[in-house]
Write an enzyme that holds these catalytic residues in place. Structure first.
Site, PDB file in Angstrom:
ATOM      1  N   LYS A   1       5.648   5.531 -10.526  1.00 51.86           N
ATOM      2  CA  LYS A   1       4.467   5.253 -11.019  1.00 51.86           C
ATOM      3  C   LYS A   1       3.505   6.623 -11.683  1.00 51.86           C
ATOM      4  CE  LYS A   1       0.045   2.065 -10.445  1.00 51.86           C
ATOM      5  NZ  LYS A   1      -0.646   1.554  -9.525  1.00 51.86           N
TER       6      LYS A   1
ATOM      7  N   ASN B   1     -12.746   4.577  -7.138  1.00 56.23           N
ATOM      8  CA  ASN B   1     -12.078   4.142  -6.015  1.00 56.23           C
ATOM      9  C   ASN B   1     -11.382   5.298  -5.789  1.00 56.23           C
ATOM     10  OD1 ASN B   1      -8.948   4.440  -4.833  1.00 56.23           O
ATOM     11  ND2 ASN B   1      -9.445   3.227  -7.646  1.00 56.23           N
ATOM     12  N   ALA B   2     -11.800   6.168  -4.569  1.00 58.60           N
ATOM     13  CA  ALA B   2     -11.373   7.213  -3.742  1.00 58.60           C
ATOM     14  C   ALA B   2     -10.940   6.603  -2.889  1.00 58.60           C
ATOM     15  CB  ALA B   2     -12.546   8.324  -4.100  1.00 58.60           C
TER      16      ALA B   2
ATOM     17  N   ASN C   1      -1.147   4.653 -13.471  1.00 59.67           N
ATOM     18  CA  ASN C   1      -1.977   4.592 -12.650  1.00 59.67           C
ATOM     19  C   ASN C   1      -3.872   4.450 -12.895  1.00 59.67           C
ATOM     20  OD1 ASN C   1      -3.333   4.655  -9.619  1.00 59.67           O
ATOM     21  ND2 ASN C   1      -1.195   6.043  -8.967  1.00 59.67           N
ATOM     22  N   THR C   2      -4.503   5.273 -12.170  1.00 59.09           N
ATOM     23  CA  THR C   2      -5.930   5.003 -12.645  1.00 59.09           C
ATOM     24  C   THR C   2      -6.080   6.241 -13.465  1.00 59.09           C
ATOM     25  OG1 THR C   2      -6.422   5.875 -10.116  1.00 59.09           O
ATOM     26  CG2 THR C   2      -7.375   3.109 -10.576  1.00 59.09           C
TER      27      THR C   2
ATOM     28  N   CYS D   1      -2.036   9.751  -8.598  1.00 59.20           N
ATOM     29  CA  CYS D   1      -2.961   8.939  -7.480  1.00 59.20           C
ATOM     30  C   CYS D   1      -3.772  10.417  -7.981  1.00 59.20           C
ATOM     31  CB  CYS D   1      -2.963   9.081  -5.875  1.00 59.20           C
ATOM     32  SG  CYS D   1      -4.860   8.836  -5.635  1.00 59.20           S
TER      33      CYS D   1
ATOM     34  N   GLY E   1      -4.288  -5.675 -10.203  1.00 57.65           N
ATOM     35  CA  GLY E   1      -4.394  -5.064  -9.099  1.00 57.65           C
ATOM     36  C   GLY E   1      -6.457  -5.292  -9.077  1.00 57.65           C
TER      37      GLY E   1
ATOM     38  N   LYS F   1       0.648  -0.885   0.308  1.00 58.41           N
ATOM     39  CA  LYS F   1       0.067   0.135   0.447  1.00 58.41           C
ATOM     40  C   LYS F   1       0.757   1.405   0.831  1.00 58.41           C
ATOM     41  CE  LYS F   1      -3.452   2.542   0.289  1.00 58.41           C
ATOM     42  NZ  LYS F   1      -4.773   1.798  -0.622  1.00 58.41           N
TER      43      LYS F   1
ATOM     44  N   GLY G   1      -7.942   7.770  -1.218  1.00 55.08           N
ATOM     45  CA  GLY G   1      -7.133   8.653  -0.091  1.00 55.08           C
ATOM     46  C   GLY G   1      -6.122   8.519   0.709  1.00 55.08           C
TER      47      GLY G   1
END
Length: 304
Positions: free
Chosen positions: A165, A67-68, A192-193, A129, A266, A43, A70
């Site tokens: 990333k 997803n959020a 990443n997303t 992120c 993921g 993580k 945080g």
């Protein structure tokens, strides 16, 4: 057949666990290792404990998830205790640990890195992120100068490989790639997303996520991820790890043909279970065996 050597580190296979999925605890990482991952990514951890966003933090949408989270984490010092509990068993299984870290500036990144370096094999810098806020994540990764400063700061204290990333939410990912590699990055993880995006519940007339918006992951973003990997590999010469919508060995092979030296999985864990790593590795092996190929034959072949 699937042994992979990156940064002078030998991985038993090129299929890794991505950051943010089953990486909250040492026991979760160990579980993924037992299910066939060649490496596991923690993580994302920061200097201090962070609660993250309130629930709901994830919603399934067509083709994937929003997803959020945080960046919830216990802080680097507490997380190190988790890693110490599994260190010997991970070594026995020959599964490497990638430590994902974040910060709001180069000073924070450097401090977290100094703490985590003795406990991991590779550092992954989360500058991507899309929903972290507060100057974290993509606020850094969308700026080539900020990205460069973070990489330079971490490289100045690191004696292990540093990979970065990247976010797809930029005008030119090649420019960002060049910036971080010029700063000393040993590799790139992409992507990443995507987003951020939003889902609104039409009955309550409000966004479903407590944070209102979040990053898109899952099958729907795979073509974007493949194109980003293709572009990055056409620009820089460091190893690239592909991530985004990978659920099968054939997905992984597609990323490798675009130039990726390895992949991260993921949300695919949701679709195919904890043993997805074993399944993907088996599918890659079967593909290669049936065509009398090896991994080196297919990496980057679509660009030749």
């Amino acid at each position: 057949m699937l042994k992979t050597k990156l940064w002078n580190i030998e991985f038993k296979n090129p299929v890794f666990l991505a950051a943010g999925v089953m990486g909250e605890t040492g026991s979760a990482l160990k579980r993924m290792a037992k299910n066939g991952a060649g490496a596991v990514c923690t993580k994302s951890v920061g200097i201090e404990k962070k609660e993250g966003h309130k629930n709901p933090t994830m919603v399934e949408v067509e083709g994937g998830f929003l997803n959020a989270m945080g960046l919830p984490n216990p802080g680097v010092e507490e997380y190190i205790l988790e890693l110490e509990r599994i260190k010997s068993e991970m070594k026995r299984m020959n599964v490497k640990i990638i430590g994902s870290i974040y910060g709001k500036n180069e000073t924070e990144f450097q401090k977290v890195a100094e703490n985590l370096i003795p406990h991991v094999d590779v550092l992954e810098l989360n500058i991507s992120c899309p929903h972290a806020g507060g100057g974290y994540g993509s606020s850094i990764g969308q700026d080539k100068c900020l990205s460069k400063n973070v990489v330079s700061a971490v490289k100045s204290v690191s004696d292990i490989p540093v990979i970065v990333k990247l976010t797809p939410n930029v005008t030119d990912i090649k420019e960002i790639s060049n910036s971080v590699v010029n700063a000393g990055a040993d590799g790139i993880v992409a992507i990443n997303t995507l987003g951020p995006g939003m889902v609104i519940d039409i009955e309550s007339k409000k966004p479903v996520l407590a944070n209102k918006f979040g990053g898109m992951s899952g099958k729907a973003i795979k073509p974007i991820a493949v194109k980003n990997v293709y572009d990055i590999c056409s620009t820089v010469e460091v190893p690239v790890i592909g991530v985004g919508g990978i659920t099968t060995g054939y997905d992984a092979i597609e990323f490798m043909m675009a130039g990726a030296s390895g992949v991260q999985v993921g949300t695919g864990v949701y679709y195919r279970g904890y043993d997805i790593f074993q399944k993907i590795n088996q599918e890659i092996e079967e593909f290669l065996k049936n065509r009398d190929l090896n991994l080196k034959d297919i990496i980057g072949i679509s660009r030749k």
